[in-house]
Design a protein around this motif. Structure first.
Motif, PDB file in Angstrom:
ATOM      1  N   ASP A   9      -1.963   8.838  -9.915  1.00 11.54           N
ATOM      2  CA  ASP A   9      -1.150   9.834 -10.612  1.00 11.54           C
ATOM      3  C   ASP A   9      -0.106  10.440  -9.671  1.00 11.54           C
ATOM      4  OD1 ASP A   9      -0.559  11.568 -12.908  1.00 11.54           O
ATOM      5  OD2 ASP A   9      -1.416  13.168 -11.685  1.00 11.54           O
ATOM      6  N   VAL A  10      -0.511  10.767  -8.457  1.00 12.62           N
ATOM      7  CA  VAL A  10       0.420  11.331  -7.472  1.00 12.62           C
ATOM      8  C   VAL A  10       1.501  10.315  -7.138  1.00 12.62           C
ATOM      9  CG1 VAL A  10       0.646  12.056  -5.060  1.00 12.62           C
ATOM     10  CG2 VAL A  10      -1.216  12.970  -6.469  1.00 12.62           C
ATOM     11  N   ALA A  11       1.108   9.052  -6.946  1.00 14.24           N
ATOM     12  CA  ALA A  11       2.077   8.007  -6.601  1.00 14.24           C
ATOM     13  C   ALA A  11       3.125   7.852  -7.694  1.00 14.24           C
ATOM     14  CB  ALA A  11       1.354   6.679  -6.369  1.00 14.24           C
ATOM     15  N   ARG A  12       2.707   7.951  -8.942  1.00 13.94           N
ATOM     16  CA  ARG A  12       3.668   7.823 -10.045  1.00 13.94           C
ATOM     17  C   ARG A  12       4.611   9.030 -10.085  1.00 13.94           C
ATOM     18  NH1 ARG A  12      -0.652   4.842 -13.435  1.00 13.94           N
ATOM     19  NH2 ARG A  12       0.108   2.709 -13.196  1.00 13.94           N
ATOM     20  N   LYS A  13       4.097  10.205  -9.767  1.00 14.82           N
ATOM     21  CA  LYS A  13       4.958  11.387  -9.730  1.00 14.82           C
ATOM     22  C   LYS A  13       5.961  11.300  -8.581  1.00 14.82           C
ATOM     23  CE  LYS A  13       1.736  14.512 -12.046  1.00 14.82           C
ATOM     24  NZ  LYS A  13       0.821  15.675 -11.912  1.00 14.82           N
ATOM     25  N   LEU A  14       5.569  10.608  -7.496  1.00 11.91           N
ATOM     26  CA  LEU A  14       6.464  10.409  -6.359  1.00 11.91           C
ATOM     27  C   LEU A  14       7.380   9.204  -6.556  1.00 11.91           C
ATOM     28  CD1 LEU A  14       3.989  11.125  -3.416  1.00 11.91           C
ATOM     29  CD2 LEU A  14       5.845  12.594  -4.218  1.00 11.91           C
ATOM     30  N   LYS A  15       7.226   8.554  -7.720  1.00 11.24           N
ATOM     31  CA  LYS A  15       8.089   7.426  -8.094  1.00 11.24           C
ATOM     32  C   LYS A  15       8.020   6.277  -7.093  1.00 11.24           C
ATOM     33  CE  LYS A  15      11.283  10.487 -10.565  1.00 11.24           C
ATOM     34  NZ  LYS A  15      10.587  10.283 -11.850  1.00 11.24           N
ATOM     35  N   VAL A  16       6.797   5.915  -6.691  1.00 12.03           N
ATOM     36  CA  VAL A  16       6.605   4.749  -5.828  1.00 12.03           C
ATOM     37  C   VAL A  16       7.080   3.497  -6.559  1.00 12.03           C
ATOM     38  CG1 VAL A  16       4.873   3.297  -4.727  1.00 12.03           C
ATOM     39  CG2 VAL A  16       4.703   5.769  -4.563  1.00 12.03           C
ATOM     40  N   SER A  17       7.851   2.671  -5.874  1.00  9.91           N
ATOM     41  CA  SER A  17       8.473   1.503  -6.520  1.00  9.91           C
ATOM     42  C   SER A  17       7.436   0.506  -7.016  1.00  9.91           C
ATOM     43  CB  SER A  17       9.427   0.819  -5.534  1.00  9.91           C
ATOM     44  OG  SER A  17      10.445   1.690  -5.129  1.00  9.91           O
ATOM     45  N   LYS A  18       6.496   0.151  -6.126  1.00 14.25           N
ATOM     46  CA  LYS A  18       5.495  -0.862  -6.464  1.00 14.25           C
ATOM     47  C   LYS A  18       4.123  -0.384  -6.008  1.00 14.25           C
ATOM     48  CE  LYS A  18       8.703  -3.923  -7.706  1.00 14.25           C
ATOM     49  NZ  LYS A  18       8.843  -4.482  -9.063  1.00 14.25           N
ATOM     50  N   MET A  19       3.113  -0.681  -6.804  1.00 16.57           N
ATOM     51  CA  MET A  19       1.752  -0.265  -6.480  1.00 16.57           C
ATOM     52  C   MET A  19       0.788  -1.412  -6.752  1.00 16.57           C
ATOM     53  SD  MET A  19      -0.187   3.247  -7.614  1.00 16.57           S
ATOM     54  CE  MET A  19       0.593   3.170  -9.225  1.00 16.57           C
ATOM     55  N   LEU A  20      -0.087  -1.687  -5.780  1.00 18.31           N
ATOM     56  CA  LEU A  20      -1.105  -2.718  -5.915  1.00 18.31           C
ATOM     57  C   LEU A  20      -2.473  -2.106  -5.627  1.00 18.31           C
ATOM     58  CD1 LEU A  20       0.581  -5.653  -3.929  1.00 18.31           C
ATOM     59  CD2 LEU A  20       0.431  -5.439  -6.424  1.00 18.31           C
ATOM     60  N   LEU A  21      -3.488  -2.539  -6.357  1.00 22.13           N
ATOM     61  CA  LEU A  21      -4.859  -2.109  -6.111  1.00 22.13           C
ATOM     62  C   LEU A  21      -5.641  -3.248  -5.470  1.00 22.13           C
ATOM     63  CD1 LEU A  21      -5.597  -0.404  -9.564  1.00 22.13           C
ATOM     64  CD2 LEU A  21      -4.808   0.703  -7.470  1.00 22.13           C
ATOM     65  N   VAL A  22      -6.512  -2.909  -4.545  1.00 21.10           N
ATOM     66  CA  VAL A  22      -7.411  -3.878  -3.926  1.00 21.10           C
ATOM     67  C   VAL A  22      -8.816  -3.297  -3.991  1.00 21.10           C
ATOM     68  CG1 VAL A  22      -8.063  -5.096  -1.824  1.00 21.10           C
ATOM     69  CG2 VAL A  22      -5.645  -4.791  -2.381  1.00 21.10           C
ATOM     70  N   ILE A  23      -9.754  -4.082  -4.501  1.00 19.95           N
ATOM     71  CA  ILE A  23     -11.146  -3.629  -4.622  1.00 19.95           C
ATOM     72  C   ILE A  23     -11.950  -4.293  -3.510  1.00 19.95           C
ATOM     73  CG2 ILE A  23     -13.084  -3.302  -6.193  1.00 19.95           C
ATOM     74  CD1 ILE A  23     -11.178  -4.089  -8.496  1.00 19.95           C
TER      75      ILE A  23
END
Length: 262
Positions: free
Chosen positions: A178-192
């Motif tokens: 949620d914070v990353a989206r508010k900071l308008k991060v260009s690209k986001m990847l998740l790793v489990i």
């Protein structure tokens, strides 16, 4: 223009430093100039993975933040570690630099007591990119959310969020996303990470992607080989054919693909 990749987890113990060390090594093997900054000032440790003797570390990120040196003076060329792990200099086309944090108790306590200038940290990132002619700058963040973490996330081209299949991790990751989206991060990847091998990886990936509406770049199984290595070396170079190594190579390729697509 250099790409800034922040690797973050909401909680400690997820394997963040190992992941960033292995991603950095993979990118360097592809012929790129890579810098890794350990900004986990309260609990530093990535230098251990590269076999750096603490007694021989003359300058650290702490020294730069306190104005004792230029940040490039705290940068150590660890490309020779990749060469030693590979055993073949012909396969190393790029370069890898590490900017460690101080492991000295008094200096950690000073950071906790006095803090530091986050603007100076951002300036240091830009100075590193310029002075070392970096293609990639990888930031090993402190777990959770603080001023430094928000800066690292905010300036990154790609944010990699590491989590375990754990309810506390799921809840904390939701905050980070949620914070990353508010900071308008260009690209986001998740790793489990640290997933029991008997779980259904496809179902887990679909579940996580649905929860966060973000792509899962890879799922890393809980591995006895990783536990036995105990952060004493770069896993991908020690076990190049291991499923973990192959998955991290795939994550690295996805990062490169996101950079090309920008």
């Amino acid at each position: 223009m250099a790409q800034i990749i922040a690797v973050h987890s909401f909680r400690g113990g997820t394997g963040k430093s190992n992941l960033i060390a292995n991603i950095g090594a993979n990118i360097a093997l592809q012929g790129q100039r890579v810098g890794i900054v350990d900004t986990d000032i309260q609990s530093p440790g990535i230098h251990v993975i590269f076999g750096m003797n603490e007694n021989k570390i003359k300058r650290t990120l702490n020294d730069y933040l306190w104005g004792y040196c230029n940040i490039k003076d705290a940068a150590y060329d660890v490309t020779d570690v990749l060469i030693a792990e590979q055993g073949n200099t012909d396969t190393i086309k790029g370069s890898l630099f590490l900017i460690p944090c101080s492991i000295k108790t008094g200096e950690i306590a000073r950071i906790l007591r006095e803090g530091y200038d986050v603007v100076r940290l951002n300036d240091g990132f830009q100075e590193l990119i310029s002075s070392l002619k970096l293609d990639y700058l990888l930031i090993d963040t402190h777990p959770g959310l603080n001023e430094e973490t928000l800066l690292s996330i905010g300036i990154s081209n790609i944010l990699v969020i590491l989590l375990r299949p754990d309810h506390q991790d799921f809840q904390g990751t939701a905050v980070t996303v949620d914070v990353a989206r508010k900071l308008k991060v260009s690209k986001m990847l998740l790793v489990i990470n640290k997933v029991l091998p008997n779980l259904n990886f496809t179902d887990l990936q679909q579940q996580v992607e649905k929860i966060y509406n973000a792509p899962v770049a890879g799922i890393l199984p809980l591995s006895s080989e990783m536990v036995q290595l105990a952060s004493h070396g770069i896993f991908c170079l020690r076990y190049p054919q291991h499923p973990i190594s192959q998955t991290i190579k795939g994550i690295t390729n996805q990062i490169a693909g996101l950079v090309i697509s920008r």
